[in-house]
Scaffold this motif. Structure first.
Motif, mmCIF file in Angstrom:
data_model
loop_
_atom_site.group_PDB
_atom_site.id
_atom_site.type_symbol
_atom_site.label_atom_id
_atom_site.label_comp_id
_atom_site.label_asym_id
_atom_site.label_seq_id
_atom_site.Cartn_x
_atom_site.Cartn_y
_atom_site.Cartn_z
ATOM 1 N N LEU A 95 -55.519 -2.702 -2.955
ATOM 2 C CA LEU A 95 -53.972 -2.488 -3.855
ATOM 3 C C LEU A 95 -52.732 -2.595 -2.940
ATOM 4 O O LEU A 95 -51.852 -3.076 -3.400
ATOM 5 N N GLU A 98 -52.458 -6.354 -2.420
ATOM 6 C CA GLU A 98 -52.077 -7.263 -3.502
ATOM 7 C C GLU A 98 -50.454 -6.732 -3.724
ATOM 8 O O GLU A 98 -49.680 -7.635 -4.236
ATOM 9 N N MET A 103 -48.262 -9.504 -6.200
ATOM 10 C CA MET A 103 -49.220 -9.632 -7.374
ATOM 11 C C MET A 103 -49.170 -8.360 -8.406
ATOM 12 O O MET A 103 -49.934 -8.700 -9.356
ATOM 13 N N LEU A 104 -48.617 -7.619 -8.192
ATOM 14 C CA LEU A 104 -48.416 -6.192 -8.871
ATOM 15 C C LEU A 104 -47.078 -5.872 -9.410
ATOM 16 O O LEU A 104 -46.164 -6.130 -8.890
ATOM 17 N N VAL A 178 -51.595 -6.208 -13.015
ATOM 18 C CA VAL A 178 -52.019 -7.059 -12.061
ATOM 19 C C VAL A 178 -51.714 -8.543 -12.824
ATOM 20 O O VAL A 178 -52.047 -8.669 -13.927
ATOM 21 N N THR A 179 -50.895 -9.239 -12.166
ATOM 22 C CA THR A 179 -50.293 -10.504 -12.926
ATOM 23 C C THR A 179 -50.824 -11.515 -12.363
ATOM 24 O O THR A 179 -50.699 -12.754 -13.281
ATOM 25 N N ALA A 183 -56.066 -11.884 -7.989
ATOM 26 C CA ALA A 183 -56.084 -10.730 -7.554
ATOM 27 C C ALA A 183 -56.575 -9.904 -8.500
ATOM 28 O O ALA A 183 -57.425 -8.901 -7.936
ATOM 29 N N ALA A 184 -56.693 -9.850 -9.873
ATOM 30 C CA ALA A 184 -57.440 -9.018 -10.606
ATOM 31 C C ALA A 184 -58.820 -9.162 -10.495
ATOM 32 O O ALA A 184 -59.517 -7.936 -10.513
ATOM 33 N N LEU A 187 -59.519 -7.156 -7.005
ATOM 34 C CA LEU A 187 -59.459 -5.619 -7.493
ATOM 35 C C LEU A 187 -60.484 -5.127 -8.363
ATOM 36 O O LEU A 187 -61.236 -4.047 -8.003
#
Length: 218
Positions: A95, A98, A103-104, A178-179, A183-184, A187
């Motif tokens: 987290l 990212e 990315m968040l 998470v965009t 990255a999603a 995670l």
């Protein structure tokens, strides 16, 4: 890497879904969460409750003795706790990576807007987030994913806001969007291992297209 076999269940799986145990120089068995320790390793893929039972009944020691080909083992009583702590740290570290890679999103208002625009690949809630706040953002996620009327929702993490805030270097992190789909996925993999170990796997999907790109900061 090829598949690895759980020494307790006998099931084979991708090593990224398992937990590696390593033997220290003094014969102590410790978790090697990132699977980087030198020497022979043993893999487990059972939930914590099953591990605790195997530890209490001596089954774990027998399985480890066969895997390491030695009976000179020291298995700490805290091994189940050490594994959970390690898996939780991997998730929090991811987290943090990212977040630093932008990315968040945090903050309910920003997340609500992005979710309604279909820009959220994964929605996460702290374990101590208010149910009403979760419901509002879950609804925004459904709107953006054109999934109104379904049970699509964010994931309630087995981590509270204090730990999330510390990991991400931000104040009062309660909800995380998470965009980026890559990255999603990263995670979700880290979260999936922790959830499986805790016996609460959600299997929630990542929304949006996925492709193969290197993890930021990996």
């Amino acid at each position: 890497m090829t598949e690895r076999k759980c020494i307790l269940s006998g099931d084979r799986a991708d090593p990224e879904t398992l937990v590696r145990l390593a033997l220290g120089p003094n014969g102590e068995v410790l978790p090697d969460i990132r699977a980087k320790a030198a020497g022979r390793g043993a893999w487990i893929g059972v939930p914590r409750a099953e591990l605790e039972t195997a530890l209490a009944k001596g089954k774990l020691k027998g399985a480890l003795a066969r895997a390491f080909k030695t009976g000179e083992l020291q298995i700490p009583d805290t091994l189940p706790d050490l594994i959970e702590t390690g898996l939780r740290k991997v998730l929090l570290d991811r987290l943090g990576l990212e977040a630093r890679a932008s990315m968040l999103l945090t903050g309910s208002e920003k997340i609500d807007v992005a979710a309604r625009q279909g820009k959220v690949s994964l929605l996460l809630h702290a374990s101590d987030a208010a149910a009403d706040g979760n419901r509002k953002l879950d609804q925004a996620l459904r709107v953006g994913q054109e999934a109104e009327g379904t049970d699509l929702a964010g994931i309630v993490l087995p981590v509270d806001r204090g730990a999330l805030s510390m990991a991400m270097g931000r104040d009062n992190v309660v909800h995380i969007a998470v965009t980026d789909s890559r990255a999603a996925s990263r995670l979700r993999a880290a979260l999936g291992r922790l959830e499986s170990y805790l016996g609460c796997a959600t299997g929630a999907p990542v929304h949006g297209e996925q492709d193969s790109a290197d993890a930021p900061g990996a």
